[in-house]
Design a protein around this motif. Structure first.
Motif, PDB file in Angstrom:
ATOM      1  N   ALA A  15       1.158  -1.231  -0.208  1.00  0.00           N
ATOM      2  CA  ALA A  15      -0.303  -0.090  -0.337  1.00  0.00           C
ATOM      3  C   ALA A  15       0.663   0.930   0.259  1.00  0.00           C
ATOM      4  O   ALA A  15       2.129   1.333   0.185  1.00  0.00           O
ATOM      5  N   ARG A  16      -0.190   2.572  -0.033  1.00  0.00           N
ATOM      6  CA  ARG A  16       1.006   3.334  -0.636  1.00  0.00           C
ATOM      7  C   ARG A  16       1.328   3.838  -1.072  1.00  0.00           C
ATOM      8  O   ARG A  16       2.792   4.659  -1.036  1.00  0.00           O
ATOM      9  N   VAL A  17       1.612   3.543  -1.921  1.00  0.00           N
ATOM     10  CA  VAL A  17       2.563   3.862  -3.302  1.00  0.00           C
ATOM     11  C   VAL A  17       1.574   3.239  -4.776  1.00  0.00           C
ATOM     12  O   VAL A  17       0.726   3.200  -4.213  1.00  0.00           O
ATOM     13  N   GLU A  18       1.693   4.331  -5.847  1.00  0.00           N
ATOM     14  CA  GLU A  18       0.900   4.709  -6.665  1.00  0.00           C
ATOM     15  C   GLU A  18       1.138   3.532  -7.506  1.00  0.00           C
ATOM     16  O   GLU A  18       2.511   3.040  -8.608  1.00  0.00           O
ATOM     17  N   LEU A  34       1.117  14.750   0.155  1.00  0.00           N
ATOM     18  CA  LEU A  34       0.632  13.752  -0.034  1.00  0.00           C
ATOM     19  C   LEU A  34       1.477  12.714   0.606  1.00  0.00           C
ATOM     20  O   LEU A  34       1.199  12.121   1.999  1.00  0.00           O
ATOM     21  N   HIS A  35       2.587  12.649  -0.281  1.00  0.00           N
ATOM     22  CA  HIS A  35       3.773  11.489   0.529  1.00  0.00           C
ATOM     23  C   HIS A  35       4.428  12.145   1.571  1.00  0.00           C
ATOM     24  O   HIS A  35       4.435  10.785   2.291  1.00  0.00           O
ATOM     25  N   MET A  48       0.894  11.277   4.806  1.00  0.00           N
ATOM     26  CA  MET A  48       0.165  10.762   4.056  1.00  0.00           C
ATOM     27  C   MET A  48       0.516   9.053   4.435  1.00  0.00           C
ATOM     28  O   MET A  48       0.238   7.789   4.302  1.00  0.00           O
ATOM     29  N   LEU A  49       2.367   8.737   3.254  1.00  0.00           N
ATOM     30  CA  LEU A  49       2.075   7.427   2.655  1.00  0.00           C
ATOM     31  C   LEU A  49       3.328   7.478   3.607  1.00  0.00           C
ATOM     32  O   LEU A  49       3.640   6.326   3.689  1.00  0.00           O
ATOM     33  N   VAL A 106      -4.239   7.092   9.051  1.00  0.00           N
ATOM     34  CA  VAL A 106      -5.261   7.125   9.421  1.00  0.00           C
ATOM     35  C   VAL A 106      -4.774   6.576  11.072  1.00  0.00           C
ATOM     36  O   VAL A 106      -5.648   7.537  12.328  1.00  0.00           O
ATOM     37  N   VAL A 161      -1.488  15.694  10.377  1.00  0.00           N
ATOM     38  CA  VAL A 161      -2.000  15.257   9.914  1.00  0.00           C
ATOM     39  C   VAL A 161      -2.667  15.799   8.647  1.00  0.00           C
ATOM     40  O   VAL A 161      -2.898  16.445   7.634  1.00  0.00           O
ATOM     41  N   ASP A 204       8.780   7.010  -3.767  1.00  0.00           N
ATOM     42  CA  ASP A 204       7.596   8.094  -3.588  1.00  0.00           C
ATOM     43  C   ASP A 204       7.400   7.420  -5.248  1.00  0.00           C
ATOM     44  O   ASP A 204       7.238   8.387  -6.369  1.00  0.00           O
TER      45      ASP A 204
END
Lengths: 434, 168
Positions: free
Chosen positions: A17-20, A113-114, A117-118, A130, A140, A417
């Motif tokens: 998760a947390r990659v594109e 964002l990176h 959040m990531l 979260v 956040v 990222d």
């Protein structure tokens, strides 16, 4: 998933998760030694270069914007610069400034964002943003506020936040009035303060004691921290016009990936992105930003990829300051675009996406129809360095539990990222132990 | 009716260029003519994380989105997140953006979520780029719009406890 089969031990993470984008990682550990780390990118090929053949030059910015929902400006900017290079057009003055301004927006939204959040949850041992928000809600909120201001710049100058539609060869379809930029300047002052606090926060994270002897590659411009223009330079002496990029760099197919891998023809792996830009352009940062970097514990170059989270924070601060500078000096230009006259030619464009240099080459017919296109995204260029980092990071951990190795590998990959969709070309991980 | 009328935000989620994923924006467009004055209609969104900022200050939000196919294309689901959590067994994999369920959780942690969040989700069959919307999905847009418009009236003028007890 972890399996033990005799002397072979396999760990599989079905999705990182947390990659594109989508892909996988295979780690091979033989006799306690990491013998290979392969990023298997299985996202289907997207074939943009073939799609562009036969299309008109005016369609190009809107087509290439679709390569990425996070950094469409990088693709649009590299494309319009390549078109203008081919047709002998030089965009200057306030239109050039507006191009830097929209790029500021993209860096702010993408980096924020990176960083928050990531990547930040990795350092503080939270499973995701979260969970982190329960203890670090103010940070956040700051990250989301920064993303919002970056998106506002994209919407104002690009017509919309994702896949903007206002960029065209020669300039923009429409330029803003000064009154439209004034309210955003007030938001940018607040955003800059939030970004400074973000840098101070991430600078206190626990960082693995790890450095790598990267060959940094970035754009360098004589007068500014690079967004749209400059020469391609490296920390080991490369200094070429963007038109000569292919003399130093090449892309190769590798069996385990649908993304091409970029190599330095003479030396193999290299690194582009925030660490490279920072190391090769530190002198171009304003003194205020240099001072903040020093306060955050950074020297004039940083070879610890885990500290890239600090450098991204520094670049957010820079982008806020640069955006404010541009808005303060802004006077609406008389025309929204320079006229572009087509001719049979080849053009080159290279700009600094948030993740690193994004290089484009197009061949045009006399009427501006694209005969051939080549697009080299940043993540494809960093794949060799990601794999080399993974081997080096896991080597001292081979006897550690699978969960610890997996977490450190994910954190290592997020140092970059990576935008897998851009590279098309993320993450299942398999560890093979023998 | 109790006290002031409550503020309600309507958001259509999805990508209008990806077949049935466009049901949220399509319903939102139809709602332009149906919503009472004072009801906010946000621009269509593909990135749920932007909702956190948009939701701030509203008492209630209604989001219309496409859902993956479970039973039949066009089937309408209504989730009142004050009554139950959004099913989280079908999360997107490896994406930069948060899922909708994670976005709601994050907004609540940050105390930026409206008191009431209601989701209308329409099961889709095709999410291919550039493909037309499945007829069984498209035909549901007026019905969903009418249901949302009715729900807005309820949310605006009745206490949330009352509204929840009488929700469809």
């Amino acid at each position: 998933m972890a399996t033990n089969n005799g002397t072979t031990r396999t760990i599989r993470v079905d999705n990182l998760a947390r990659v594109e984008g989508e892909g996988a990682l295979d780690l091979h550990i033989d006799d306690g030694r990491v013998t290979a780390a392969r990023l298997r990118i299985f996202e289907p090929p997207r074939l943009f270069e073939a799609l562009l053949r036969g299309r008109g030059y005016m369609e190009t910015p809107d087509i290439v914007a679709r390569i990425c929902g996070i950094c469409p400006i990088a693709y649009q900017m590299s494309a319009v610069h390549a078109i203008e290079n081919a047709f002998g057009v030089q965009v200057d003055g306030q239109l050039r400034a507006l191009r830097r301004l929209i790029y500021c927006g993209e860096w702010i939204e993408s980096h924020a964002l990176h960083v928050v959040m990531l990547h930040a949850p990795d350092f503080l041992n939270y499973p995701d943003a979260v969970a982190m928000a329960r203890d670090h809600g103010d940070k956040v909120r700051s990250g989301l506020a920064l993303k919002k201001i970056g998106n506002e710049l994209l919407r104002l100058l690009g017509g919309r936040e994702v896949h903007p539609v206002n960029v065209r060869p020669g300039g923009f379809y429409r330029v803003p009035q000064r009154a439209e930029l004034v309210p955003i300047a007030e938001s940018l002052k607040s955003a800059r303060d939030k970004a400074v606090e973000l840098v101070r926060w991430v600078a206190r994270f626990p960082f693995p004691d790890f450095e790598s002897d990267y060959e940094f590659v970035a754009l360098r411009h004589a007068e500014e921290y690079p967004f749209n223009e400059g020469r391609v330079v490296s920390s080991r002496g490369i200094d070429v016009d963007i038109a000569d990029y292919e003399a130093e760099f090449e892309e190769r197919h590798v069996a385990h990936s649908t993304a091409l891998h970029s190599f330095l023809k003479r030396r193999g792996a290299y690194l582009c992105g925030p660490l490279a830009r920072y190391a090769l352009n530190f002198d171009q940062l304003p003194e205020s930003v240099q001072g903040l970097a020093k306060e955050a514990g950074l020297g004039e170059r940083c070879c610890n990829p885990f500290r890239s989270i600090i450098v991204r924070g520094i670049e957010i601060v820079y982008a806020c300051e640069e955006a404010l500078r541009i808005i303060t000096a802004y006077e609406p230009p008389e025309y929204a675009w320079f006229p572009v006259a087509t001719r049979a030619a080849v053009g080159f464009g290279c700009t600094e996406a948030p993740r690193g240099i994004c290089w484009h080459r197009y061949s045009f017919d006399g009427d501006g129809t694209i005969r051939a296109a080549r697009i080299v995204p940043p993540t494809a260029q960093n794949q060799l360095s990601i794999e080399a980092d993974l081997v080096a990071v896991v080597t001292p951990l081979v006897n550690e539990p699978d969960d610890l190795i997996r977490a450190r590998c994910e954190q290592t990959i997020r140092n970059y990222d990576p935008c897998i969709s851009c590279a098309t070309h993320f993450l299942k991980m398999t560890v093979h132990r023998q | 009716m109790t006290g002031r009328s409550r503020s309600v935000l309507i958001v259509g989620l999805g990508n209008a260029d990806r077949a049935d994923d466009g049901i949220g924006p399509l319903v939102a467009e139809k709602l332009r003519r149906l919503l009472p004055a004072g009801t906010a209609l946000a621009s269509p969104r593909t990135d749920p994380i932007a909702l956190i900022a948009e939701w701030q200050g509203f008492d209630a939000a209604i989001c219309i989105d496409a859902a993956s196919l479970v039973s039949k294309p066009g089937r309408i689901h209504r989730f009142d997140l004050s009554m139950a959590e959004l099913p989280s067994d079908r999360q997107p994999v490896s994406d930069h953006v948060l899922s909708f369920a994670a976005t709601v959780r994050l907004a609540r942690v940050l105390h930026q979520a409206p008191q009431r969040i209601i989701i209308y989700a329409v099961e889709g069959a095709s999410f291919a780029a550039g493909a037309p919307m499945t007829p069984e999905v498209a035909v549901q847009a007026p019905l969903v719009a009418a249901q949302v418009a009715a729900e807005v009236e309820t949310l605006r003028h009745f206490s949330f406890r009352h509204a929840a007890a009488n929700s469809p």
